[in-house]
Design a protein around this motif. Structure first.
Motif, PDB file in Angstrom:
ATOM      1  N   ALA A 285      51.575  33.476  55.208  1.00 45.98           N
ATOM      2  CA  ALA A 285      51.095  33.834  56.551  1.00 45.98           C
ATOM      3  C   ALA A 285      52.262  34.048  57.508  1.00 45.98           C
ATOM      4  N   GLU A 286      53.267  33.188  57.421  1.00 45.38           N
ATOM      5  CA  GLU A 286      54.443  33.337  58.289  1.00 45.38           C
ATOM      6  C   GLU A 286      55.166  34.657  58.021  1.00 45.38           C
ATOM      7  N   LYS A 287      55.279  35.034  56.763  1.00 46.30           N
ATOM      8  CA  LYS A 287      55.947  36.307  56.430  1.00 46.30           C
ATOM      9  C   LYS A 287      55.159  37.493  56.978  1.00 46.30           C
ATOM     10  N   PHE A 288      53.841  37.453  56.839  1.00 50.72           N
ATOM     11  CA  PHE A 288      53.031  38.541  57.394  1.00 50.72           C
ATOM     12  C   PHE A 288      53.114  38.550  58.922  1.00 50.72           C
ATOM     13  N   ALA A 289      53.155  37.376  59.530  1.00 45.27           N
ATOM     14  CA  ALA A 289      53.285  37.297  60.989  1.00 45.27           C
ATOM     15  C   ALA A 289      54.599  37.920  61.456  1.00 45.27           C
ATOM     16  N   GLN A 290      55.665  37.700  60.704  1.00 46.54           N
ATOM     17  CA  GLN A 290      56.962  38.301  61.039  1.00 46.54           C
ATOM     18  C   GLN A 290      56.901  39.828  61.023  1.00 46.54           C
ATOM     19  N   ASN A 291      55.931  40.365  60.284  1.00 46.65           N
ATOM     20  CA  ASN A 291      55.754  41.812  60.204  1.00 46.65           C
ATOM     21  C   ASN A 291      54.591  42.304  61.049  1.00 46.65           C
ATOM     22  N   ASN A 292      54.205  41.486  62.028  1.00 45.43           N
ATOM     23  CA  ASN A 292      53.203  41.838  63.039  1.00 45.43           C
ATOM     24  C   ASN A 292      51.800  42.069  62.507  1.00 45.43           C
ATOM     25  N   TYR A 293      51.451  41.451  61.409  1.00 46.65           N
ATOM     26  CA  TYR A 293      50.071  41.502  60.938  1.00 46.65           C
ATOM     27  C   TYR A 293      49.232  40.519  61.729  1.00 46.65           C
ATOM     28  N   ASN A 294      47.995  40.892  62.046  1.00 47.33           N
ATOM     29  CA  ASN A 294      47.019  39.924  62.514  1.00 47.33           C
ATOM     30  C   ASN A 294      46.601  39.125  61.290  1.00 47.33           C
ATOM     31  N   ILE A 295      46.334  37.842  61.470  1.00 43.86           N
ATOM     32  CA  ILE A 295      46.154  36.957  60.326  1.00 43.86           C
ATOM     33  C   ILE A 295      44.877  36.138  60.446  1.00 43.86           C
ATOM     34  N   VAL A 296      44.168  36.031  59.323  1.00 44.47           N
ATOM     35  CA  VAL A 296      43.085  35.068  59.188  1.00 44.47           C
ATOM     36  C   VAL A 296      43.461  34.168  58.016  1.00 44.47           C
ATOM     37  N   ILE A 297      43.681  32.891  58.313  1.00 43.53           N
ATOM     38  CA  ILE A 297      43.928  31.931  57.242  1.00 43.53           C
ATOM     39  C   ILE A 297      42.611  31.224  56.942  1.00 43.53           C
ATOM     40  N   ALA A 298      42.387  30.948  55.669  1.00 42.10           N
ATOM     41  CA  ALA A 298      41.142  30.312  55.248  1.00 42.10           C
ATOM     42  C   ALA A 298      41.445  29.197  54.266  1.00 42.10           C
ATOM     43  N   GLY A 299      40.592  28.189  54.274  1.00 45.52           N
ATOM     44  CA  GLY A 299      40.742  27.075  53.353  1.00 45.52           C
ATOM     45  C   GLY A 299      39.620  26.079  53.543  1.00 45.52           C
ATOM     46  N   ARG A 300      39.624  25.032  52.747  1.00 42.19           N
ATOM     47  CA  ARG A 300      38.555  24.031  52.793  1.00 42.19           C
ATOM     48  C   ARG A 300      38.791  22.952  53.841  1.00 42.19           C
ATOM     49  N   ASN A 301      40.038  22.745  54.246  1.00 46.69           N
ATOM     50  CA  ASN A 301      40.367  21.648  55.155  1.00 46.69           C
ATOM     51  C   ASN A 301      40.563  22.190  56.574  1.00 46.69           C
ATOM     52  N   GLU A 302      39.540  21.991  57.404  1.00 42.19           N
ATOM     53  CA  GLU A 302      39.572  22.557  58.754  1.00 42.19           C
ATOM     54  C   GLU A 302      40.702  21.989  59.609  1.00 42.19           C
ATOM     55  N   GLU A 303      41.019  20.723  59.440  1.00 41.72           N
ATOM     56  CA  GLU A 303      42.122  20.137  60.222  1.00 41.72           C
ATOM     57  C   GLU A 303      43.460  20.800  59.888  1.00 41.72           C
ATOM     58  N   LYS A 304      43.713  21.027  58.610  1.00 40.66           N
ATOM     59  CA  LYS A 304      44.938  21.733  58.207  1.00 40.66           C
ATOM     60  C   LYS A 304      44.964  23.146  58.785  1.00 40.66           C
ATOM     61  N   LEU A 305      43.808  23.801  58.753  1.00 43.22           N
ATOM     62  CA  LEU A 305      43.730  25.175  59.270  1.00 43.22           C
ATOM     63  C   LEU A 305      43.998  25.211  60.773  1.00 43.22           C
ATOM     64  N   LYS A 306      43.411  24.270  61.515  1.00 47.19           N
ATOM     65  CA  LYS A 306      43.637  24.193  62.967  1.00 47.19           C
ATOM     66  C   LYS A 306      45.112  24.007  63.282  1.00 47.19           C
ATOM     67  N   LYS A 307      45.732  23.052  62.588  1.00 50.87           N
ATOM     68  CA  LYS A 307      47.147  22.761  62.828  1.00 50.87           C
ATOM     69  C   LYS A 307      48.016  23.959  62.459  1.00 50.87           C
ATOM     70  N   ALA A 308      47.760  24.551  61.307  1.00 53.50           N
ATOM     71  CA  ALA A 308      48.546  25.709  60.869  1.00 53.50           C
ATOM     72  C   ALA A 308      48.370  26.873  61.829  1.00 53.50           C
ATOM     73  N   SER A 309      47.140  27.120  62.248  1.00 52.58           N
ATOM     74  CA  SER A 309      46.854  28.204  63.184  1.00 52.58           C
ATOM     75  C   SER A 309      47.566  27.982  64.519  1.00 52.58           C
TER      76      SER A 309
END
Length: 121
Positions: free
Chosen positions: A22-46
């Motif tokens: 996700a960080e690499k895509f962000a460096q290239n100006n992509y809009n990003i949707v991260i997905a996973g089972r652990n909502e707390e991890k997703l919130k923090k990462a986002s």
């Protein structure tokens, strides 16, 4: 190369290889949707990604890729937020550190293999 108005979905994006991707895509100006089972991890990462990359849109969606209705919700969510999906990175996986002889192969192959096929479909 910098891309504008492109959107990527990254399963398993709350940590590890998915988050690094996700960080690499962000460096290239992509809009990003991260997905996973652990909502707390997703919130923090986002939140961390949004602090670091302020010129792109970053969203997260709780999703268990072994559940086809979750996968459909993920794609519908992304289409509503960004109208298109340009790239999909399947990084979600379940890891079990038991000795091979004691592994439940069905428990591992469903999310690690068959679910990825569902996501691609």
């Amino acid at each position: 190369m910098k891309y504008m108005n492109k959107t990527v979905i990254i399963t398993g994006g709350g940590s590890g290889i998915g988050l690094a991707t996700a960080e690499k895509f962000a460096q290239n100006n992509y809009n990003i949707v991260i997905a996973g089972r652990n909502e707390e991890k997703l919130k923090k990462a986002s939140s961390n990604l949004k602090d670091k990359f302020t010129t792109i849109k970053i969203e997260y969606k709780k999703c268990d890729v072994s559940n086809i209705s979750d996968v459909r919700e993920l794609f519908n969510f992304t289409k509503k937020k960004f109208t298109q999906i340009d790239c999909l990175i399947n990084s979600a996986a379940i890891i079990d550190n038991k000795p091979f002889i004691k592994l439940d192969i069905n428990k591992l192959t469903n999310p690690n293999y068959y679910s990825q096929l569902e996501v691609i479909e």
